[in-house]
Design an enzyme around this catalytic site. Structure first.
Site, PDB file in Angstrom:
ATOM      1  N   ASP A  69      -6.010  -3.155   2.904  1.00  0.00           N
ATOM      2  CA  ASP A  69      -6.519  -4.461   3.330  1.00  0.00           C
ATOM      3  C   ASP A  69      -6.297  -4.670   4.822  1.00  0.00           C
ATOM      4  OD1 ASP A  69      -3.751  -4.657   3.153  1.00  0.00           O
ATOM      5  OD2 ASP A  69      -3.771  -6.036   1.466  1.00  0.00           O
ATOM      6  N   ASN A 138       3.581 -13.784  -6.229  1.00  0.00           N
ATOM      7  CA  ASN A 138       2.628 -14.433  -7.146  1.00  0.00           C
ATOM      8  C   ASN A 138       1.843 -13.407  -7.974  1.00  0.00           C
ATOM      9  OD1 ASN A 138       0.853 -13.316  -5.323  1.00  0.00           O
ATOM     10  ND2 ASN A 138      -0.143 -15.234  -4.753  1.00  0.00           N
ATOM     11  N   HIS A 140       0.124 -10.783  -6.791  1.00  0.00           N
ATOM     12  CA  HIS A 140      -1.043 -10.147  -6.174  1.00  0.00           C
ATOM     13  C   HIS A 140      -0.757  -8.680  -5.860  1.00  0.00           C
ATOM     14  CE1 HIS A 140       0.066 -11.317  -1.711  1.00  0.00           C
ATOM     15  NE2 HIS A 140       0.643 -10.186  -2.047  1.00  0.00           N
ATOM     16  N   GLU A 145      -5.502 -12.208  -5.020  1.00  0.00           N
ATOM     17  CA  GLU A 145      -4.665 -13.330  -5.403  1.00  0.00           C
ATOM     18  C   GLU A 145      -4.988 -13.757  -6.840  1.00  0.00           C
ATOM     19  OE1 GLU A 145      -2.350 -13.964  -3.445  1.00  0.00           O
ATOM     20  OE2 GLU A 145      -2.944 -14.329  -1.373  1.00  0.00           O
TER      21      GLU A 145
HETATM   22  P1  PGA Z   1       6.134  -7.178   0.746  1.00  0.00           P
HETATM   23  O1  PGA Z   1       4.698  -7.680   0.347  1.00  0.00           O
HETATM   24  O2  PGA Z   1       6.167  -5.710   0.487  1.00  0.00           O
HETATM   25  O3  PGA Z   1       6.286  -7.495   2.212  1.00  0.00           O
HETATM   26  O4  PGA Z   1       7.124  -7.923  -0.099  1.00  0.00           O
HETATM   27  C1  PGA Z   1       4.110  -7.160  -0.790  1.00  0.00           C
HETATM   28  C2  PGA Z   1       2.801  -7.856  -1.025  1.00  0.00           C
HETATM   29  O5  PGA Z   1       2.690  -9.053  -0.719  1.00  0.00           O
HETATM   30  O6  PGA Z   1       1.886  -7.216  -1.546  1.00  0.00           O
END
Ligand code: PGA
Length: 266
Positions: A69, A138, A140, A145
């Protein structure tokens, strides 16, 4: 799913790096197609892969990489662009060709066309051999999302307030966090031949419990990984804290270590 509950992020990085090494070996001289993720979760793995490259000769020379992304509206060279992040934290420190590290162009004049062409470019490369994933608190994966179609393709998505809050730690202020991203879809991610997801810390415990034990639902987008035939999940004790069957997963791993199934003898 192959579930590893490990002591800490460094122990997890060993497991994930082993999965990368296996994929590179299986790909042979033509190189592997790697699916890379940003965020803090994969960083210990990248650090370990850089170490193996420098000290043990692990080579990525003929491999290609696709990022999951990119923020919409940040130019590629921006400090917080994922294009920049992956170079600083990983690919500039190994022997992969920089031109072979591809991400959605968040500065494209037509982000919708950019999204459509991204899936095509992955397919033209032969598809992803190994995709590394983190998971949001959450649920995702990439920027899919809650509410994302379980069969979604790479597209322009809006970020939720909780993701903007989670990611604001990288920006001077929450108002600086872009509100949209180009993200591989859940259907795109599911096309990777092998997937390894890594998570640490209590803030991920609810999402990890849903990922492994919840019902498949766009409420927790990562649950779609239950449909994939080759998923490795690597979590620390804090991220595993809400799993109901953690002892069963630990037992399965112990059994595999103590009594490996040597398929050549079956
Ligand atoms: P993080 O983010 O590895 O910084 O915890 C993971 C994500 O939001 O996919």
């Amino acid at each position: 799913m192959e579930i590893h509950i490990v002591a800490d992020a460094e122990a997890g990085a060993q497991v994930v790096a082993d999965t990368f090494a296996r994929t590179l070996q299986e790909a042979g001289p033509s190189g592997a197609v790697l699916g890379l993720a940003t965020g803090s979760s994969p960083v210990p793995t990248y650090t370990e892969l850089i170490r193996r490259h420098r000290e043990e000769g692990l080579s990525f020379a003929d491999s290609r990489a696709f990022l999951l992304d990119e923020y919409v509206g940040l130019p590629a060279g921006h400090d917080q662009s994922y294009h920049r992040f992956i170079r600083e934290n990983f690919t500039e420190q190994i022997d992969i060709d920089d031109a072979a590290v591809v991400s959605p162009n968040g500065a494209a004049a037509d982000p919708i066309a950019e999204a459509a062409s991204y899936d095509r470019r992955i397919a033209e490369a032969g598809g992803v051999d190994l995709q590394i994933l983190g998971i949001g608190s959450n649920g995702h994966i990439a920027f899919n999302e809650p509410g994302s179609s379980l069969n979604s393709r790479t597209r322009v998505v809006g970020l939720t307030r909780s993701t903007i809050t989670d990611n604001s730690r990288y920006f001077d202020s929450p108002v600086d966090v872009p509100v949209r991203a180009l993200s591989q879809g859940l259907g795109t991610i599911l096309e990777a031949r092998r997937i390894v997801l890594t998570a640490t810390g209590a803030s991920k415990a609810a999402a990890v419990a849903q990922l492994i034990e919840g019902a498949i639902s766009s409420r927790w987008p990562a649950t779609v990984l239950q449909l994939h035939p080759d998923v490795v999940v690597v979590v620390d004790e804090a991220a595993a804290a809400e799993l109901q069957l953690a002892d069963d997963y630990r037992y399965a791993r112990r059994l595999e270590i103590e009594n490996p199934l040597d398929v050549t003898q079956v």
